[in-house]
Write an enzyme that holds these catalytic residues in place. Structure first.
Site, PDB file in Angstrom:
ATOM      1  CG  ASP A 150      -2.130   2.451   4.121  1.00  0.00           C
ATOM      2  OD1 ASP A 150      -2.767   3.522   3.973  1.00  0.00           O
ATOM      3  OD2 ASP A 150      -1.450   1.935   3.221  1.00  0.00           O
ATOM      4  CD  GLU A 203      -2.007   7.254   4.929  1.00  0.00           C
ATOM      5  OE1 GLU A 203      -1.919   7.981   3.919  1.00  0.00           O
ATOM      6  OE2 GLU A 203      -1.395   6.177   5.042  1.00  0.00           O
ATOM      7  CG  ASP A 227      -0.891  -1.439   0.538  1.00  0.00           C
ATOM      8  OD1 ASP A 227      -1.464  -0.350   0.386  1.00  0.00           O
ATOM      9  OD2 ASP A 227      -0.495  -2.156  -0.397  1.00  0.00           O
TER      10      ASP A 227
END
Length: 192
Positions: A19, A79, A152
């Site tokens: 991420d 992502e 996260d």
């Protein structure tokens, strides 16, 4: 009989989910053997405001490189960059993402990207799930005692689960040229 046993043996694959973020890059590393998941590692790379910009990118590079060397993942999920109204944040996130992709290339790891909706759908079964629903499912699927923190890191695990559950045959390889992404110019203009 031994050939039957060999056909039934499941290959162990390792997935790293990223991420990317400007100040915090989350990661999660899982192994999958058959339908069983094992968490190998998760966490974040935090960089502090006020530190020289290139040093912040180097910190991300160094940590990701160490993780790839240590765990030798078969696949990386990232992502997809979301182009927000805040251009400064988007540029910083894109640069963090670029650092991660360079390390994947250095280690010859194929990279697949997912939108936030695809990640939510793969983890919860609902593409518009909220952060709490995703966190609870990550905890449940991976048989963890508590929700991974910070958020996260949990997001990094969700990306890894998305890739492991979706299968690389159905995932989109990472693309270049974010002015159009995986779309051609005509399709991109229609999406605006």
């Amino acid at each position: 009989m031994s050939s039957t046993v060999n056909k039934l043996e499941k290959k162990r694959e390792i997935f790293i989910g990223i991420d990317p973020g400007y100040a915090i890059t989350g990661y999660g590393i899982i192994a999958k053997e058959g339908n069983k998941f094992t968490v190998l590692d998760y966490g974040v790379v935090s960089t502090k405001a006020g530190v020289a910009f290139e040093q912040r990118r180097l910190a991300i590079n160094t940590k990701i490189s160490c993780l790839l060397e240590l765990y030798k993942p078969d696949y990386m999920g990232v992502e997809e960059l979301f182009l927000s109204q805040n251009k400064t944040t988007a540029i910083g996130t894109a640069q963090a993402r670029g650092v991660v992709l360079v390390e994947a290339a250095r280690f010859s790891i194929p990279v697949y990207e997912f939108t936030p909706g695809q990640i939510k759908l793969a983890v919860t079964g609902y593409g518009k799930a909220d952060k709490n629903q995703v966190s609870q499912m990550v905890k449940s699927i991976l048989h963890l005692d508590e929700i991974p923190k910070p958020d996260d890191a949990c997001d990094g695990l969700a990306v890894a689960l998305c890739l492991a559950n979706t299968g690389v045959r159905f995932a989109e390889r990472a693309v270049s040229g974010y002015q159009y992404g995986r779309y051609g110019k005509r399709e991109w203009d229609n999406l605006k």
